[in-house]
Design an enzyme around this catalytic site. Structure first.
Site, PDB file in Angstrom:
ATOM      1  N   GLY A  93      59.785 -38.751  52.617  1.00 18.18           N
ATOM      2  CA  GLY A  93      60.163 -37.335  52.603  1.00 18.18           C
ATOM      3  C   GLY A  93      59.318 -36.465  53.505  1.00 18.18           C
ATOM      4  N   ASN A 146      69.026 -43.641  48.323  1.00 17.61           N
ATOM      5  CA  ASN A 146      68.438 -43.183  47.060  1.00 17.61           C
ATOM      6  C   ASN A 146      68.633 -41.671  47.000  1.00 17.61           C
ATOM      7  OD1 ASN A 146      66.872 -42.498  44.870  1.00 17.61           O
ATOM      8  ND2 ASN A 146      64.904 -42.839  45.903  1.00 17.61           N
ATOM      9  N   SER A 155      61.282 -41.902  55.475  1.00 13.68           N
ATOM     10  CA  SER A 155      61.788 -41.087  56.589  1.00 13.68           C
ATOM     11  C   SER A 155      62.630 -41.884  57.583  1.00 13.68           C
ATOM     12  CB  SER A 155      60.625 -40.380  57.292  1.00 13.68           C
ATOM     13  OG  SER A 155      60.009 -39.474  56.393  1.00 13.68           O
ATOM     14  N   GLU A 198      57.584 -49.159  50.918  1.00 20.99           N
ATOM     15  CA  GLU A 198      57.693 -47.722  51.148  1.00 20.99           C
ATOM     16  C   GLU A 198      56.301 -47.083  51.163  1.00 20.99           C
ATOM     17  OE1 GLU A 198      61.802 -46.108  50.143  1.00 20.99           O
ATOM     18  OE2 GLU A 198      60.599 -45.930  48.341  1.00 20.99           O
ATOM     19  N   LYS A 203      67.910 -39.725  44.641  1.00 24.24           N
ATOM     20  CA  LYS A 203      66.922 -39.053  43.789  1.00 24.24           C
ATOM     21  C   LYS A 203      67.647 -38.105  42.820  1.00 24.24           C
ATOM     22  CE  LYS A 203      63.794 -39.406  47.647  1.00 24.24           C
ATOM     23  NZ  LYS A 203      62.396 -39.325  47.995  1.00 24.24           N
ATOM     24  N   GLU A 254      57.710 -42.207  43.328  1.00 31.55           N
ATOM     25  CA  GLU A 254      57.823 -40.956  42.561  1.00 31.55           C
ATOM     26  C   GLU A 254      57.756 -41.240  41.062  1.00 31.55           C
ATOM     27  OE1 GLU A 254      61.378 -39.565  44.490  1.00 31.55           O
ATOM     28  OE2 GLU A 254      60.236 -39.262  46.336  1.00 31.55           O
ATOM     29  N   HIS A 297      59.697 -46.972  42.002  1.00 32.45           N
ATOM     30  CA  HIS A 297      59.629 -46.020  43.125  1.00 32.45           C
ATOM     31  C   HIS A 297      58.332 -45.225  43.004  1.00 32.45           C
ATOM     32  CE1 HIS A 297      60.576 -42.647  45.753  1.00 32.45           C
ATOM     33  NE2 HIS A 297      61.514 -43.424  46.297  1.00 32.45           N
TER      34      HIS A 297
END
Ligand code: PEP
Length: 241
Positions: free
Chosen positions: A171, A9, A204, A165, A11, A98, A96
């Protein structure tokens, strides 16, 4: 038989020129990748065309990072299923964290986007997972169950990938213990009507933890953010031992 799916991904990273550079480094490394592993790059919309044109028959599959629920219309800033399939997209990330956190996605809009993806023949990668606060409060499993239940209303489980996730691991360099991820993914699977849905871990994932993660019996692949941006690190992940 469950498929192994290794997805990057990107992003909001990489211009078209940077995408081409990535492919030059990454494509040759796929010669060592065992058969039966699906390798996907989920890239920014502006990179889709350039990647599609530079795949040169490689086994990489093209993925996007979102799709709108309508087939077309006055939805400024959104993208439709047909626009994605036209440039060769096969997969799309939906829900996701985010998107949920910064752009107001809810389980209802996630469900609408999943339906649209399937209507257009795309395979959605549905992301679910808890915050650190929810985890510390012992609410992780209930929250994930609710996401699975509400997101998957009327969704065809024969054309679906799920990514577990944990938000606190995305991250941050703070990976979920492989055994804990395996346990949660087993719980997710127990709620599905199709036990063959591939379920990935994301958060991660790096070259130094991929082998342990992929050794877990319930984990069918990974969704990788930061470590998918460099050809060497994503190659090590895709070519896990
Ligand atoms: C992600 O973007 O889905 C992700 C898991 O990111 P990272 O690998 O950087 O934690």
């Amino acid at each position: 038989m469950r498929k192994i799916v290794l997805a990057g991904n990107w992003k909001m990273f990489k211009t078209q020129a940077e995408s081409e550079d990535f492919l030059k480094g990454f494509l040759p490394t796929l010669e060592d990748t065992p058969f039966g592993r699906e390798v996907i790059l989920c890239v920014p919309f502006t990179d889709l065309n350039v990647i599609s044109r530079n795949l040169h028959g490689s086994r990489i599959q093209l993925g996007a990072q979102n799709v709108h629920w309508a087939d077309n219309g006055a939805y400024t800033g959104e993208i439709s299923g047909e626009m994605l399939t036209e440039v060769g997209v096969r997969y799309v990330i939906i829900g996701h964290s985010e998107r949920r956190q910064y752009f107001g996605e809810t389980d209802e809009t996630v469900n609408l986007r999943l339906r649209a993806a399937q209507r257009h023949g795309l395979t959605p990668i549905l992301c679910v997972g808890e915050t650190k606060q929810q985890r510390d409060a012992g609410e992780a499993e209930a929250l994930i169950s609710k996401q699975i239940k509400e997101d998957l209303v009327d969704i065809d489980q024969s054309n679906l990938i799920i990514a577990y996730e944990p938000i606190w691991a995305i991250g941050t360099g703070d990976t979920c213990e492989a055994k804990e991820a395996n346990h949660i993914i087993g719980n997710i699977r127990s709620q599905l009507t199709n036990p063959d849905v591939p379920i990935q871990y994301g958060g991660s994932v790096k070259p130094n933890n991929i082998d342990e993660i992929m050794a877990q019996p319930e984990i069918d692949g990974v969704l990788v953010g930061g470590a998918s941006l460099e050809p060497e690190s994503f190659a090590r992940i895709v070519n896990y031992q």
